[in-house]
Design a protein around this motif. Structure first.
Motif, mmCIF file in Angstrom:
data_model
loop_
_atom_site.group_PDB
_atom_site.id
_atom_site.type_symbol
_atom_site.label_atom_id
_atom_site.label_comp_id
_atom_site.label_asym_id
_atom_site.label_seq_id
_atom_site.Cartn_x
_atom_site.Cartn_y
_atom_site.Cartn_z
ATOM 1 N N GLY A 69 0.799 -1.219 0.000
ATOM 2 C CA GLY A 69 0.000 0.000 0.000
ATOM 3 C C GLY A 69 0.832 1.268 0.000
ATOM 4 O O GLY A 69 0.285 2.371 -0.084
ATOM 5 N N LYS A 70 2.155 1.138 0.100
ATOM 6 C CA LYS A 70 3.015 2.317 0.139
ATOM 7 C C LYS A 70 3.340 2.789 -1.278
ATOM 8 O O LYS A 70 3.320 2.006 -2.221
ATOM 9 C CB LYS A 70 4.303 2.004 0.898
ATOM 10 N N ARG A 71 3.642 4.082 -1.379
ATOM 11 C CA ARG A 71 3.936 4.696 -2.670
ATOM 12 C C ARG A 71 5.262 5.444 -2.598
ATOM 13 O O ARG A 71 5.688 5.874 -1.516
ATOM 14 C CB ARG A 71 2.831 5.686 -3.063
ATOM 15 N N LEU A 72 5.914 5.588 -3.736
ATOM 16 C CA LEU A 72 7.111 6.411 -3.802
ATOM 17 C C LEU A 72 6.748 7.840 -3.408
ATOM 18 O O LEU A 72 5.865 8.452 -4.002
ATOM 19 C CB LEU A 72 7.704 6.398 -5.207
ATOM 20 N N THR A 73 7.442 8.366 -2.409
ATOM 21 C CA THR A 73 7.128 9.695 -1.876
ATOM 22 C C THR A 73 8.409 10.499 -1.814
ATOM 23 O O THR A 73 9.388 10.083 -1.183
ATOM 24 C CB THR A 73 6.505 9.581 -0.471
ATOM 25 N N ARG A 89 3.826 12.726 3.644
ATOM 26 C CA ARG A 89 4.866 13.469 2.946
ATOM 27 C C ARG A 89 6.214 13.137 3.573
ATOM 28 O O ARG A 89 6.299 12.873 4.772
ATOM 29 C CB ARG A 89 4.599 14.975 3.030
ATOM 30 N N LEU A 90 7.260 13.179 2.766
ATOM 31 C CA LEU A 90 8.599 12.900 3.259
ATOM 32 C C LEU A 90 9.251 14.196 3.721
ATOM 33 O O LEU A 90 9.380 15.146 2.947
ATOM 34 C CB LEU A 90 9.432 12.244 2.158
ATOM 35 N N HIS A 91 9.647 14.227 4.988
ATOM 36 C CA HIS A 91 10.316 15.400 5.553
ATOM 37 C C HIS A 91 11.658 14.986 6.134
ATOM 38 O O HIS A 91 11.852 13.849 6.547
ATOM 39 C CB HIS A 91 9.468 16.032 6.663
ATOM 40 N N GLY A 92 12.586 15.938 6.183
ATOM 41 C CA GLY A 92 13.854 15.696 6.834
ATOM 42 C C GLY A 92 15.047 16.030 5.971
ATOM 43 O O GLY A 92 14.923 16.500 4.837
ATOM 44 N N THR A 93 16.233 15.787 6.540
ATOM 45 C CA THR A 93 17.499 16.001 5.845
ATOM 46 C C THR A 93 18.463 14.897 6.256
ATOM 47 O O THR A 93 18.278 14.250 7.290
ATOM 48 C CB THR A 93 18.121 17.363 6.228
ATOM 49 N N ASP A 99 11.420 11.088 7.707
ATOM 50 C CA ASP A 99 10.254 10.343 8.165
ATOM 51 C C ASP A 99 9.074 10.662 7.261
ATOM 52 O O ASP A 99 9.025 11.710 6.616
ATOM 53 C CB ASP A 99 9.904 10.679 9.617
ATOM 54 N N CYS A 100 8.129 9.718 7.220
ATOM 55 C CA CYS A 100 6.876 9.916 6.499
ATOM 56 C C CYS A 100 5.883 10.554 7.461
ATOM 57 O O CYS A 100 5.482 9.925 8.444
ATOM 58 C CB CYS A 100 6.337 8.584 5.995
ATOM 59 N N CYS A 101 5.507 11.794 7.212
ATOM 60 C CA CYS A 101 4.670 12.546 8.139
ATOM 61 C C CYS A 101 3.308 12.843 7.524
ATOM 62 O O CYS A 101 3.185 13.047 6.314
ATOM 63 C CB CYS A 101 5.338 13.871 8.516
ATOM 64 N N ALA A 102 2.308 12.900 8.370
ATOM 65 C CA ALA A 102 0.975 13.280 7.931
ATOM 66 C C ALA A 102 0.941 14.761 7.597
ATOM 67 O O ALA A 102 1.826 15.533 7.997
ATOM 68 C CB ALA A 102 -0.042 12.966 9.020
ATOM 69 N N ASP A 103 -0.069 15.182 6.871
ATOM 70 C CA ASP A 103 -0.219 16.585 6.519
ATOM 71 C C ASP A 103 -0.305 17.417 7.792
ATOM 72 O O ASP A 103 -0.940 17.015 8.773
ATOM 73 C CB ASP A 103 -1.486 16.773 5.680
ATOM 74 N N GLY A 104 0.341 18.576 7.801
ATOM 75 C CA GLY A 104 0.334 19.431 8.983
ATOM 76 C C GLY A 104 1.381 19.050 10.006
ATOM 77 O O GLY A 104 1.387 19.577 11.120
ATOM 78 N N HIS A 105 2.283 18.132 9.660
ATOM 79 C CA HIS A 105 3.343 17.693 10.557
ATOM 80 C C HIS A 105 4.706 17.918 9.917
ATOM 81 O O HIS A 105 4.820 18.076 8.703
ATOM 82 C CB HIS A 105 3.186 16.211 10.904
ATOM 83 N N ASP A 106 5.735 17.913 10.755
ATOM 84 C CA ASP A 106 7.094 18.075 10.269
ATOM 85 C C ASP A 106 8.026 17.322 11.210
ATOM 86 O O ASP A 106 7.619 16.885 12.291
ATOM 87 C CB ASP A 106 7.472 19.561 10.212
ATOM 88 N N ILE A 107 9.278 17.179 10.814
ATOM 89 C CA ILE A 107 10.272 16.519 11.653
ATOM 90 C C ILE A 107 10.631 17.433 12.817
ATOM 91 O O ILE A 107 10.891 18.623 12.638
ATOM 92 C CB ILE A 107 11.539 16.196 10.831
ATOM 93 N N ALA A 108 10.646 16.879 14.023
ATOM 94 C CA ALA A 108 11.030 17.637 15.206
ATOM 95 C C ALA A 108 11.949 16.785 16.059
ATOM 96 O O ALA A 108 11.898 15.558 16.021
ATOM 97 C CB ALA A 108 9.796 18.049 16.010
ATOM 98 N N GLY A 109 12.805 17.414 16.850
ATOM 99 C CA GLY A 109 13.692 16.697 17.744
ATOM 100 C C GLY A 109 15.129 17.123 17.592
ATOM 101 O O GLY A 109 15.434 18.211 17.104
ATOM 102 N N SER A 110 16.044 16.270 18.022
ATOM 103 C CA SER A 110 17.474 16.541 17.953
ATOM 104 C C SER A 110 18.215 15.213 17.945
ATOM 105 O O SER A 110 17.627 14.151 18.154
ATOM 106 C CB SER A 110 17.924 17.390 19.156
#
Length: 349
Positions: A69-73, A89-93, A99-110
């Motif tokens: 069920g996964k798609r190239l993102t 959506r794929l977020h990060g560096t 990480d694969c994040c839901a809409d309205g989300h982003d990568i957080a932490g350290s």
């Protein structure tokens, strides 16, 4: 025989590995990612990435495992790709995490806490999402940074370029004029805020934008700042003074915004500057719109993050008896608006 080079690199701990030696660091990398080679061809219909050596009759196919069920993102720059669920959506560096994040989300932490998907603007402490980036900063790839077009100041705030200021400052007092031409204020009979004529039931509010509960003055309001709104005006009742200095609450989904004495129950707003002295009042993580069709409309928080309510903001005295009020206004007739007090020069005696 020359081995076929697969034009794809996988990242772990910032080190590239060939396709045949994929490494995974689930503590920090979260999701397996690949960097797209410039010679690759992306077939969106079949959800495949094709790699072909020059002058070769062979090509390699890279795709997500079938029937998952996964798609190239792809990330925003279309450089990195992962297999994510539809709608993610794929977020990060490579320096932080992917990480694969839901809409309205982003990568957080350290690197110390690890990285997770959190609601945009929130931080991650290793256990849960929460808190926000203060001082007008926003979360970008796991770090609190000043928004584009602004620069950090010595006290940790973010400041826009010279001549690019909202004109609205924390700690000052303002009235809101709505699209129907009426002022926004508390209706003592209905127990919520609306745009109506001044009467013995409806009194125009005198509002302060506050970045914290103490409402520390002197900070310019930028479009992504989280602000609470305090109404220093009492209600149109005999016990007016006992009803002043209350917060606009966080009523949502059609419920009319009212007032609360608890800072923790207050609504979290944003303010965006429009042309010709107009502003648009929005929400942080939500939007703000009219609660329902009415000649004297009220407002409510809504799930549409881009929804905002147009208002005209007029600076007024917080204390009507202060002699310094004479210095707020222009000496010559002309247009007035937030920040016009800078055009008035009062002599010190």
């Amino acid at each position: 025989m020359k081995p076929l080079r697969l034009g794809l690199l996988f990242y772990s701990s910032g080190i590239p590995f060939a396709f045949g030696a994929v490494r995974r660091d689930l503590n920090k990398r979260n999701v397996e990612v690949a960097q797209i080679d410039r010679d690759s061809h992306i077939d969106q219909r079949t959800q495949e990435i094709l790699f072909k050596e020059p002058n070769s009759d062979f090509e390699d196919v890279f795709r997500c495992v079938k029937n998952t069920g996964k798609r190239l993102t792809f990330d925003a720059n279309h450089v990195f790709v992962a297999c994510c669920a539809p709608g993610q959506r794929l977020h990060g560096t490579p320096e932080t995490a992917f990480d694969c994040c839901a809409d309205g989300h982003d990568i957080a932490g350290s690197h110390h806490t690890g990285y997770r998907c959190c609601p945009t603007g929130q931080s991650y402490d290793g256990y849960r999402c929460g808190g926000t980036c203060g001082n007008g900063k926003v979360m970008v790839n796991g770090r609190c940074v000043c928004p584009a077009g602004t620069t950090p100041t010595a006290d940790g705030d973010c400041r826009g370029p010279i001549g690019c200021d909202s004109g609205i400052t924390t700690g000052k007092c303002y009235v809101f004029k709505m699209e129907n031409g009426h002022t926004f204020g508390y209706d003592n009979g209905q127990s919520y805020y609306s745009a109506a004529d001044h009467s013995n039931q409806h009194r125009p509010g005198r509002f302060k934008f506050c970045g914290n509960e103490a409402c520390t003055p002197g900070h310019s309001i930028n479009p992504n700042d989280q602000v609470r709104i305090k109404d220093i005006q009492g209600t149109a009742s005999q016990s007016s003074e006992s009803q002043d200095n209350q917060w606009l609450n966080g009523a949502s989904d059609g419920n009319h915004i009212g007032r609360t004495t608890a800072y923790s129950d207050s609504g979290v707003f944003t303010l965006t500057k429009w042309s010709c002295g107009k502003y648009c009042l929005g929400g942080y993580g939500k939007g703000v719109s009219y609660a329902c069709p009415s000649e004297t409309p009220s407002i409510t928080f809504t799930l549409d993050r881009q929804a905002c309510t147009p208002i005209e903001i007029i600076e007024v005295p917080c204390d009507i008896h202060m002699v310094e009020n004479n210095c707020m206004w222009e000496k010559e007739p002309g247009s007035c608006g937030p920040g016009d007090s800078n055009n008035c020069r009062c002599s010190k005696t």
